[in-house]
Design a protein around this motif. Structure first.
Motif, PDB file in Angstrom:
ATOM      1  N   PRO A 167       0.812  -1.221   0.000  1.00 18.18           N
ATOM      2  CA  PRO A 167       0.000   0.000   0.000  1.00 18.18           C
ATOM      3  C   PRO A 167       0.846   1.273   0.000  1.00 18.18           C
ATOM      4  N   LEU A 168       2.006   1.231   0.645  1.00 19.45           N
ATOM      5  CA  LEU A 168       2.883   2.406   0.665  1.00 19.45           C
ATOM      6  C   LEU A 168       3.414   2.698  -0.733  1.00 19.45           C
ATOM      7  N   ARG A 169       3.782   1.651  -1.431  1.00 14.58           N
ATOM      8  CA  ARG A 169       4.296   1.827  -2.797  1.00 14.58           C
ATOM      9  C   ARG A 169       3.168   2.261  -3.739  1.00 14.58           C
ATOM     10  N   ILE A 170       1.993   1.687  -3.550  1.00 15.48           N
ATOM     11  CA  ILE A 170       0.846   2.087  -4.362  1.00 15.48           C
ATOM     12  C   ILE A 170       0.521   3.553  -4.120  1.00 15.48           C
ATOM     13  N   SER A 171       0.586   3.985  -2.870  1.00 18.81           N
ATOM     14  CA  SER A 171       0.308   5.381  -2.537  1.00 18.81           C
ATOM     15  C   SER A 171       1.254   6.329  -3.265  1.00 18.81           C
ATOM     16  N   THR A 172       2.532   5.985  -3.270  1.00 15.52           N
ATOM     17  CA  THR A 172       3.519   6.816  -3.973  1.00 15.52           C
ATOM     18  C   THR A 172       3.206   6.882  -5.463  1.00 15.52           C
ATOM     19  N   PHE A 173       2.878   5.727  -6.034  1.00 17.62           N
ATOM     20  CA  PHE A 173       2.575   5.648  -7.471  1.00 17.62           C
ATOM     21  C   PHE A 173       1.329   6.465  -7.815  1.00 17.62           C
ATOM     22  N   ILE A 174       0.268   6.323  -7.033  1.00 16.92           N
ATOM     23  CA  ILE A 174      -0.987   7.013  -7.327  1.00 16.92           C
ATOM     24  C   ILE A 174      -0.833   8.522  -7.167  1.00 16.92           C
ATOM     25  N   ASN A 175      -0.057   8.943  -6.190  1.00 11.84           N
ATOM     26  CA  ASN A 175       0.170  10.384  -6.024  1.00 11.84           C
ATOM     27  C   ASN A 175       0.956  10.961  -7.198  1.00 11.84           C
ATOM     28  N   GLU A 176       1.894  10.204  -7.713  1.00  7.51           N
ATOM     29  CA  GLU A 176       2.624  10.639  -8.909  1.00  7.51           C
ATOM     30  C   GLU A 176       1.688  10.706 -10.106  1.00  7.51           C
ATOM     31  N   LEU A 177       0.785   9.725 -10.187  1.00  8.22           N
ATOM     32  CA  LEU A 177      -0.197   9.694 -11.275  1.00  8.22           C
ATOM     33  C   LEU A 177      -1.120  10.904 -11.181  1.00  8.22           C
ATOM     34  N   ASP A 178      -1.577  11.196  -9.980  1.00 15.16           N
ATOM     35  CA  ASP A 178      -2.451  12.345  -9.766  1.00 15.16           C
ATOM     36  C   ASP A 178      -1.743  13.644 -10.157  1.00 15.16           C
ATOM     37  N   SER A 179      -0.477  13.764  -9.803  1.00 10.29           N
ATOM     38  CA  SER A 179       0.288  14.953 -10.171  1.00 10.29           C
ATOM     39  C   SER A 179       0.409  15.084 -11.685  1.00 10.29           C
ATOM     40  N   GLY A 180       0.563  13.937 -12.358  1.00  9.09           N
ATOM     41  CA  GLY A 180       0.645  13.957 -13.813  1.00  9.09           C
ATOM     42  C   GLY A 180      -0.652  14.432 -14.448  1.00  9.09           C
ATOM     43  N   PHE A 181      -1.775  13.936 -13.962  1.00  9.92           N
ATOM     44  CA  PHE A 181      -3.069  14.337 -14.515  1.00  9.92           C
ATOM     45  C   PHE A 181      -3.356  15.816 -14.258  1.00  9.92           C
ATOM     46  N   ARG A 182      -2.825  16.353 -13.175  1.00 11.84           N
ATOM     47  CA  ARG A 182      -3.034  17.764 -12.873  1.00 11.84           C
ATOM     48  C   ARG A 182      -2.345  18.678 -13.890  1.00 11.84           C
ATOM     49  N   LEU A 183      -1.400  18.114 -14.619  1.00  9.85           N
ATOM     50  CA  LEU A 183      -0.703  18.888 -15.647  1.00  9.85           C
ATOM     51  C   LEU A 183      -1.524  19.002 -16.934  1.00  9.85           C
ATOM     52  N   LEU A 184      -2.570  18.191 -17.040  1.00 16.36           N
ATOM     53  CA  LEU A 184      -3.374  18.153 -18.256  1.00 16.36           C
ATOM     54  C   LEU A 184      -4.544  19.125 -18.168  1.00 16.36           C
ATOM     55  N   ASN A 185      -4.850  19.744 -19.281  1.00 15.89           N
ATOM     56  CA  ASN A 185      -6.032  20.598 -19.387  1.00 15.89           C
ATOM     57  C   ASN A 185      -7.098  19.780 -20.110  1.00 15.89           C
ATOM     58  N   LEU A 186      -7.866  19.039 -19.347  1.00 15.09           N
ATOM     59  CA  LEU A 186      -8.820  18.091 -19.928  1.00 15.09           C
ATOM     60  C   LEU A 186     -10.087  18.787 -20.402  1.00 15.09           C
ATOM     61  N   LYS A 187     -10.397  18.618 -21.679  1.00 14.13           N
ATOM     62  CA  LYS A 187     -11.599  19.217 -22.273  1.00 14.13           C
ATOM     63  C   LYS A 187     -12.713  18.201 -22.451  1.00 14.13           C
ATOM     64  N   ASN A 188     -12.323  16.932 -22.595  1.00 16.90           N
ATOM     65  CA  ASN A 188     -13.301  15.871 -22.813  1.00 16.90           C
ATOM     66  C   ASN A 188     -14.144  15.663 -21.559  1.00 16.90           C
ATOM     67  N   ASP A 189     -15.460  15.834 -21.678  1.00 16.73           N
ATOM     68  CA  ASP A 189     -16.342  15.742 -20.513  1.00 16.73           C
ATOM     69  C   ASP A 189     -16.275  14.378 -19.840  1.00 16.73           C
ATOM     70  N   SER A 190     -16.310  13.320 -20.642  1.00 15.01           N
ATOM     71  CA  SER A 190     -16.269  11.972 -20.101  1.00 15.01           C
ATOM     72  C   SER A 190     -14.963  11.721 -19.363  1.00 15.01           C
ATOM     73  N   LEU A 191     -13.860  12.103 -19.979  1.00 17.34           N
ATOM     74  CA  LEU A 191     -12.550  11.901 -19.369  1.00 17.34           C
ATOM     75  C   LEU A 191     -12.407  12.756 -18.118  1.00 17.34           C
ATOM     76  N   ARG A 192     -12.954  13.967 -18.166  1.00 14.12           N
ATOM     77  CA  ARG A 192     -12.884  14.847 -17.005  1.00 14.12           C
ATOM     78  C   ARG A 192     -13.624  14.243 -15.819  1.00 14.12           C
ATOM     79  N   LYS A 193     -14.777  13.646 -16.069  1.00 16.14           N
ATOM     80  CA  LYS A 193     -15.537  13.012 -14.994  1.00 16.14           C
ATOM     81  C   LYS A 193     -14.778  11.824 -14.427  1.00 16.14           C
ATOM     82  N   ARG A 194     -14.127  11.073 -15.309  1.00 13.70           N
ATOM     83  CA  ARG A 194     -13.328   9.941 -14.859  1.00 13.70           C
ATOM     84  C   ARG A 194     -12.175  10.421 -13.990  1.00 13.70           C
TER      85      ARG A 194
END
Length: 229
Positions: A167-194
């Motif tokens: 779980p500790l390793r998963i937490s690190t990975f998911i936080n990195e993933l979240d940081s990556g998605f924050r760099l995106l300017n998502l316009k697609n409504d479906s993808l944005r909801k996801r």
């Protein structure tokens, strides 16, 4: 040309289009069946002894992806190459599911995020849209977001199985993933909801890590893995 002749001609076009869609549906149904088989296989890691068989499960999944590549080759022949987005809705869902499964297998193997190019290779399609049947960026991102939800579930089940470091390793990975998605300017409504659902996955994993912390199990996990993240 009479009005009736015009409509007869139009019906011919409609019939031909319906035939193409029916051929696509047949291949997509086969892809969906293969995807279900891969999912059943990989979700075995959630079981008590599943962690011990991860390499074996991933190897079997790789074999199933060989079937996926064959089915993709068949799909490519069912419609004109320049009409990808005309028929895209037929395979969009199963393609996103296959991206998730490929990403999950790669994560289980190496605990890294698979690239879009690597997923395309696993599935036997292109990463570059100019080269024909390809992996659309939004389909790739949707599959990755499904991976996040699956890892949140895995974090919980890891604790149940007595694996406190995962779980500790998963937490690190998911936080990195979240940081990556924050760099995106998502316009697609479906993808944005996801993407909006990702914050719940982050929170769920943080709760697991916090629970390990107050129980002192996070220290045990760090010692048990030799300080591994």
């Amino acid at each position: 040309m009479s009005v009736s002749d015009m409509f007869i001609a139009l019906q011919g076009v409609l019939t031909a289009d319906q035939d193409v869609r029916e051929e696509i549906r047949k291949v997509v149904q086969a892809l969906e069946q293969t995807a279900r088989e891969i999912l059943t296989l990989l979700q075995g890691v959630h079981q008590g002894a599943g962690f011990q068989d991860i390499p074996k499960k991933c190897q079997k999944a790789r074999e199933h992806f060989g079937t996926v590549r064959t089915q993709m080759e068949s799909l490519k022949t069912k419609f004109p190459a320049d009409q990808y987005y005309r028929f895209h809705e037929h395979w969009r869902f199963v393609l996103q599911r296959l991206v998730f499964l490929a990403a999950f297998a790669v994560y289980l193997e190496s605990e890294t995020l698979v690239t879009r190019e690597a997923v395309a290779e696993i599935l036997g399609i292109e990463a570059d849209r100019e080269r024909g049947f390809h992996l659309d960026i939004e389909d790739y991102l949707s599959g990755v977001l499904t991976l996040a939800s699956e890892l949140a579930r895995l974090a919980v089940n890891s604790v149940t199985a007595g694996d406190y470091s995962r779980p500790l390793r998963i937490s690190t990975f998911i936080n990195e993933l979240d940081s990556g998605f924050r760099l995106l300017n998502l316009k697609n409504d479906s993808l944005r909801k996801r993407y909006d659902g990702l914050k719940y996955d982050v929170k769920k994993i943080e709760e697991v890590v916090y629970d390990l912390s107050i129980r002192g199990l996070n220290k045990e996990a760090t010692v048990g893995t030799g300080g591994e993240k």
